[in-house]
Design a protein around this motif. Structure first.
Motif, PDB file in Angstrom:
ATOM      1  N   MET A 201      78.096 -99.237  47.593  1.00  0.00           N
ATOM      2  CA  MET A 201      77.273-100.114  48.424  1.00  0.00           C
ATOM      3  C   MET A 201      75.851-100.223  47.865  1.00  0.00           C
ATOM      4  O   MET A 201      75.267-101.314  47.850  1.00  0.00           O
ATOM      5  CB  MET A 201      77.250 -99.608  49.861  1.00  0.00           C
ATOM      6  N   ASP A 202      75.297 -99.106  47.399  1.00  0.00           N
ATOM      7  CA  ASP A 202      73.940 -99.137  46.821  1.00  0.00           C
ATOM      8  C   ASP A 202      73.923 -99.925  45.514  1.00  0.00           C
ATOM      9  O   ASP A 202      73.033-100.753  45.274  1.00  0.00           O
ATOM     10  CB  ASP A 202      73.428 -97.719  46.573  1.00  0.00           C
ATOM     11  N   ASN A 203      74.916 -99.662  44.664  1.00  0.00           N
ATOM     12  CA  ASN A 203      74.951-100.312  43.360  1.00  0.00           C
ATOM     13  C   ASN A 203      75.232-101.801  43.491  1.00  0.00           C
ATOM     14  O   ASN A 203      74.679-102.620  42.745  1.00  0.00           O
ATOM     15  CB  ASN A 203      76.018 -99.657  42.483  1.00  0.00           C
ATOM     16  N   ALA A 204      76.092-102.166  44.442  1.00  0.00           N
ATOM     17  CA  ALA A 204      76.418-103.578  44.653  1.00  0.00           C
ATOM     18  C   ALA A 204      75.175-104.381  45.027  1.00  0.00           C
ATOM     19  O   ALA A 204      74.989-105.510  44.558  1.00  0.00           O
ATOM     20  CB  ALA A 204      77.494-103.713  45.721  1.00  0.00           C
ATOM     21  N   LYS A 205      74.311-103.803  45.859  1.00  0.00           N
ATOM     22  CA  LYS A 205      73.074-104.492  46.239  1.00  0.00           C
ATOM     23  C   LYS A 205      72.200-104.759  45.018  1.00  0.00           C
ATOM     24  O   LYS A 205      71.641-105.850  44.858  1.00  0.00           O
ATOM     25  CB  LYS A 205      72.307-103.659  47.263  1.00  0.00           C
ATOM     26  N   ARG A 206      72.083-103.742  44.163  1.00  0.00           N
ATOM     27  CA  ARG A 206      71.262-103.923  42.948  1.00  0.00           C
ATOM     28  C   ARG A 206      71.871-104.975  42.028  1.00  0.00           C
ATOM     29  O   ARG A 206      71.158-105.818  41.458  1.00  0.00           O
ATOM     30  CB  ARG A 206      71.123-102.586  42.212  1.00  0.00           C
ATOM     31  N   GLU A 207      73.205-104.928  41.869  1.00  0.00           N
ATOM     32  CA  GLU A 207      73.867-105.880  40.977  1.00  0.00           C
ATOM     33  C   GLU A 207      73.805-107.303  41.519  1.00  0.00           C
ATOM     34  O   GLU A 207      73.616-108.257  40.756  1.00  0.00           O
ATOM     35  CB  GLU A 207      75.329-105.461  40.771  1.00  0.00           C
ATOM     36  N   ILE A 208      73.921-107.449  42.806  1.00  0.00           N
ATOM     37  CA  ILE A 208      73.804-108.784  43.410  1.00  0.00           C
ATOM     38  C   ILE A 208      72.417-109.356  43.150  1.00  0.00           C
ATOM     39  O   ILE A 208      72.262-110.530  42.774  1.00  0.00           O
ATOM     40  CB  ILE A 208      74.110-108.719  44.920  1.00  0.00           C
ATOM     41  N   SER A 209      71.403-108.535  43.345  1.00  0.00           N
ATOM     42  CA  SER A 209      70.027-108.985  43.093  1.00  0.00           C
ATOM     43  C   SER A 209      69.830-109.371  41.643  1.00  0.00           C
ATOM     44  O   SER A 209      69.226-110.408  41.332  1.00  0.00           O
ATOM     45  CB  SER A 209      69.050-107.874  43.490  1.00  0.00           C
ATOM     46  N   ARG A 210      70.362-108.565  40.735  1.00  0.00           N
ATOM     47  CA  ARG A 210      70.188-108.840  39.300  1.00  0.00           C
ATOM     48  C   ARG A 210      70.921-110.106  38.895  1.00  0.00           C
ATOM     49  O   ARG A 210      70.372-110.948  38.167  1.00  0.00           O
ATOM     50  CB  ARG A 210      70.702-107.647  38.496  1.00  0.00           C
ATOM     51  N   HIS A 211      72.154-110.261  39.337  1.00  0.00           N
ATOM     52  CA  HIS A 211      72.933-111.439  38.944  1.00  0.00           C
ATOM     53  C   HIS A 211      72.379-112.720  39.575  1.00  0.00           C
ATOM     54  O   HIS A 211      72.413-113.785  38.949  1.00  0.00           O
ATOM     55  CB  HIS A 211      74.401-111.247  39.334  1.00  0.00           C
ATOM     56  N   ALA A 212      71.854-112.614  40.792  1.00  0.00           N
ATOM     57  CA  ALA A 212      71.250-113.787  41.432  1.00  0.00           C
ATOM     58  C   ALA A 212      69.990-114.212  40.684  1.00  0.00           C
ATOM     59  O   ALA A 212      69.730-115.417  40.501  1.00  0.00           O
ATOM     60  CB  ALA A 212      70.932-113.473  42.892  1.00  0.00           C
ATOM     61  N   ARG A 213      69.216-113.240  40.230  1.00  0.00           N
ATOM     62  CA  ARG A 213      67.954-113.541  39.537  1.00  0.00           C
ATOM     63  C   ARG A 213      68.195-114.290  38.235  1.00  0.00           C
ATOM     64  O   ARG A 213      67.451-115.204  37.864  1.00  0.00           O
ATOM     65  CB  ARG A 213      67.189-112.229  39.287  1.00  0.00           C
ATOM     66  N   PHE A 214      69.247-113.899  37.517  1.00  0.00           N
ATOM     67  CA  PHE A 214      69.522-114.522  36.219  1.00  0.00           C
ATOM     68  C   PHE A 214      70.645-115.559  36.296  1.00  0.00           C
ATOM     69  O   PHE A 214      71.033-116.120  35.260  1.00  0.00           O
ATOM     70  CB  PHE A 214      69.883-113.441  35.193  1.00  0.00           C
ATOM     71  N   ASP A 215      71.158-115.781  37.509  1.00  0.00           N
ATOM     72  CA  ASP A 215      72.210-116.760  37.725  1.00  0.00           C
ATOM     73  C   ASP A 215      73.432-116.479  36.837  1.00  0.00           C
ATOM     74  O   ASP A 215      73.979-117.384  36.183  1.00  0.00           O
ATOM     75  CB  ASP A 215      71.687-118.183  37.463  1.00  0.00           C
ATOM     76  N   HIS A 216      73.840-115.207  36.802  1.00  0.00           N
ATOM     77  CA  HIS A 216      75.008-114.800  36.021  1.00  0.00           C
ATOM     78  C   HIS A 216      76.208-114.627  36.950  1.00  0.00           C
ATOM     79  O   HIS A 216      76.054-114.231  38.112  1.00  0.00           O
ATOM     80  CB  HIS A 216      74.734-113.478  35.289  1.00  0.00           C
ATOM     81  N   PRO A 217      77.416-114.885  36.458  1.00  0.00           N
ATOM     82  CA  PRO A 217      78.617-114.699  37.293  1.00  0.00           C
ATOM     83  C   PRO A 217      78.885-113.214  37.535  1.00  0.00           C
ATOM     84  O   PRO A 217      78.621-112.368  36.666  1.00  0.00           O
ATOM     85  CB  PRO A 217      79.734-115.331  36.459  1.00  0.00           C
ATOM     86  N   PHE A 218      79.390-112.899  38.702  1.00  0.00           N
ATOM     87  CA  PHE A 218      79.613-111.512  39.105  1.00  0.00           C
ATOM     88  C   PHE A 218      80.907-111.466  39.923  1.00  0.00           C
ATOM     89  O   PHE A 218      81.029-112.151  40.939  1.00  0.00           O
ATOM     90  CB  PHE A 218      78.413-111.035  39.943  1.00  0.00           C
ATOM     91  N   SER A 219      81.888-110.690  39.451  1.00  0.00           N
ATOM     92  CA  SER A 219      83.172-110.622  40.139  1.00  0.00           C
ATOM     93  C   SER A 219      83.520-109.187  40.499  1.00  0.00           C
ATOM     94  O   SER A 219      82.868-108.235  40.059  1.00  0.00           O
ATOM     95  CB  SER A 219      84.286-111.225  39.265  1.00  0.00           C
ATOM     96  N   MET A 220      84.566-109.050  41.294  1.00  0.00           N
ATOM     97  CA  MET A 220      85.020-107.725  41.696  1.00  0.00           C
ATOM     98  C   MET A 220      86.519-107.771  41.948  1.00  0.00           C
ATOM     99  O   MET A 220      87.106-108.851  42.143  1.00  0.00           O
ATOM    100  CB  MET A 220      84.302-107.266  42.964  1.00  0.00           C
ATOM    101  N   MET A 221      87.142-106.607  41.908  1.00  0.00           N
ATOM    102  CA  MET A 221      88.551-106.511  42.259  1.00  0.00           C
ATOM    103  C   MET A 221      88.768-105.300  43.155  1.00  0.00           C
ATOM    104  O   MET A 221      88.020-104.318  43.088  1.00  0.00           O
ATOM    105  CB  MET A 221      89.430-106.415  41.005  1.00  0.00           C
ATOM    106  N   MET A 222      89.757-105.400  44.013  1.00  0.00           N
ATOM    107  CA  MET A 222      90.185-104.264  44.824  1.00  0.00           C
ATOM    108  C   MET A 222      91.610-103.909  44.411  1.00  0.00           C
ATOM    109  O   MET A 222      92.442-104.794  44.207  1.00  0.00           O
ATOM    110  CB  MET A 222      90.124-104.585  46.316  1.00  0.00           C
ATOM    111  N   LEU A 223      91.885-102.610  44.278  1.00  0.00           N
ATOM    112  CA  LEU A 223      93.206-102.124  43.924  1.00  0.00           C
ATOM    113  C   LEU A 223      93.695-101.211  45.043  1.00  0.00           C
ATOM    114  O   LEU A 223      92.937-100.384  45.554  1.00  0.00           O
ATOM    115  CB  LEU A 223      93.188-101.294  42.634  1.00  0.00           C
ATOM    116  N   ASP A 224      94.951-101.356  45.392  1.00  0.00           N
ATOM    117  CA  ASP A 224      95.570-100.493  46.393  1.00  0.00           C
ATOM    118  C   ASP A 224      96.902-100.013  45.826  1.00  0.00           C
ATOM    119  O   ASP A 224      97.769-100.836  45.488  1.00  0.00           O
ATOM    120  CB  ASP A 224      95.774-101.263  47.701  1.00  0.00           C
ATOM    121  N   ILE A 225      97.068 -98.695  45.675  1.00  0.00           N
ATOM    122  CA  ILE A 225      98.316 -98.158  45.113  1.00  0.00           C
ATOM    123  C   ILE A 225      99.464 -98.435  46.084  1.00  0.00           C
ATOM    124  O   ILE A 225      99.384 -98.117  47.271  1.00  0.00           O
ATOM    125  CB  ILE A 225      98.196 -96.646  44.849  1.00  0.00           C
TER     126      ILE A 225
END
Length: 347
Positions: A201-225
């Protein structure tokens, strides 16, 4: 005898008060003190030796030395054993400074004559004890090859100040290492070694801010065994834990170095994919799905194969992270409904 004793001690005090990076080697954050000691005491070399064990020391290990260049350390650090130098170890454990005017004749240092003093032309030694919680932790060793020398009380006092400065810096390094351990405990999952939900949760906030600032694409995946509960039910929780650890290793070894995988909880995991559009994230997820499906995990209960269901989403940097988290969670639910072991993009 030291000239202007007050001046040299003031210089040492100023030197020892400077901020240092204690994340490196002992050599890197002690060498300035040792260089000061070498210059002020006019000796051949100054070195720091630390006990291998504070409670039952059997070795002294050389961790810093004015003879070494920069941060370069020997392939194997020099060491002294209690078995070979019992008188020297006893002298250090007494806590008293070793002012060996004639090192070859002094009973505390004469054990070094054939193996070290004579080959290196060392004739005098002044060794002062480094303490930790009042117990000898090591020694600062000052060696001279300019003849037998009578150590003045001011020189002994200065060398003891060097040892005390080393002691304080060693304590700061230990506290820094403890802080790292506490940080790991706070932000890492103890079973898999992955980052935990709090870090996510902490890292996602930082990454969202960084990607928004530079207008870079940012994706994620969820895995469930898939069907993980059956593994616990059929083989026991110890085997289940082993499967989770192996699963995490498979994923980390398959993902890119820049990707951040976290354990969300139970058998659910999240991977943040920086600078990655959703179509590329789908490719990464499919490659990972295949790697998991093809892997065989060895356990005491036998070989186990697993599959995992994936949800993939592009993170909306204009909304809170929770919005994208819900979207990718719903995609995993759809993957389960579609028969599991597949990759579904979030809608």
């Amino acid at each position: 005898m030291l000239k202007n004793f007050s001046n040299v001690t003031q210089r040492l005090r100023r030197l020892s008060s400077q901020e240092l990076d204690v994340s490196g080697t002992f050599q890197s954050f002690l060498i300035d003190l040792l260089d000061e000691g070498k210059l002020t005491l006019d000796v051949t070399r100054v070195s720091v030796w630390l006990f291998d064990d504070l409670d039952k020391p059997s070795e002294l290990i050389n961790v810093a030395n004015t003879d070494w260049q920069g941060d370069e350390l020997p392939v194997q650090l020099p060491a002294l054993t209690y078995e070979n130098f019992p008188a020297y170890f006893s002298a250090i454990n007494s806590g008293q400074s070793i002012d060996a005017n004639d090192a070859a004749a002094d009973p505390r240092t004469s054990e070094f004559q054939e193996c070290y003093l004579t080959p290196n032309h060392i004739m005098t030694m002044l060794d002062t004890v480094i303490f930790k919680n009042g117990i000898p932790h090591g020694v600062v060793c000052c060696e001279g090859n300019n003849g037998v020398r009578t150590w003045h009380k001011d020189e002994i006092a200065f060398a003891e100040m060097i040892a005390d400065c080393c002691s304080r810096r060693l304590l700061v390094k230990e506290l820094w290492q403890l802080q790292l351990q506490l940080t790991d405990m706070a932000f890492k999952d103890p079973l898999t070694g992955l980052s935990n939900r709090r870090f996510l949760m902490d890292n996602a906030k930082r990454e969202i801010s960084r990607h928004a600032r530079f207008d870079h694409p940012f994706s994620m995946m969820m895995l469930d065994i898939d069907h993980f509960k059956k593994i616990n039910d059929n083989h026991g929780h110890e085997t289940g834990d082993l499967v989770l650890k192996s699963f995490a290793e498979i994923c980390v070894n398959t993902l890119r170095l820049e990707d951040c995988m976290c354990r969300l909880g139970g058998e659910e995991f999240i991977v943040l994919l920086p600078n990655t559009p959703v179509n590329s994230a789908m490719v990464i997820a499919e490659r990972l799905r295949q790697e998991i499906e093809q892997s065989v995990i060895s356990t005491p209960s036998g070989e186990i194969t697993i599959t995992s269901s994936f949800g993939v989403a592009e993170v909306n940097t204009n909304l809170p992270f929770g919005h994208s988290l819900k979207a990718v969670d719903h995609a995993v639910y759809q993957a389960k409904a579609a028969g599991r072991n597949c990759v579904i993009p979030a809608q």
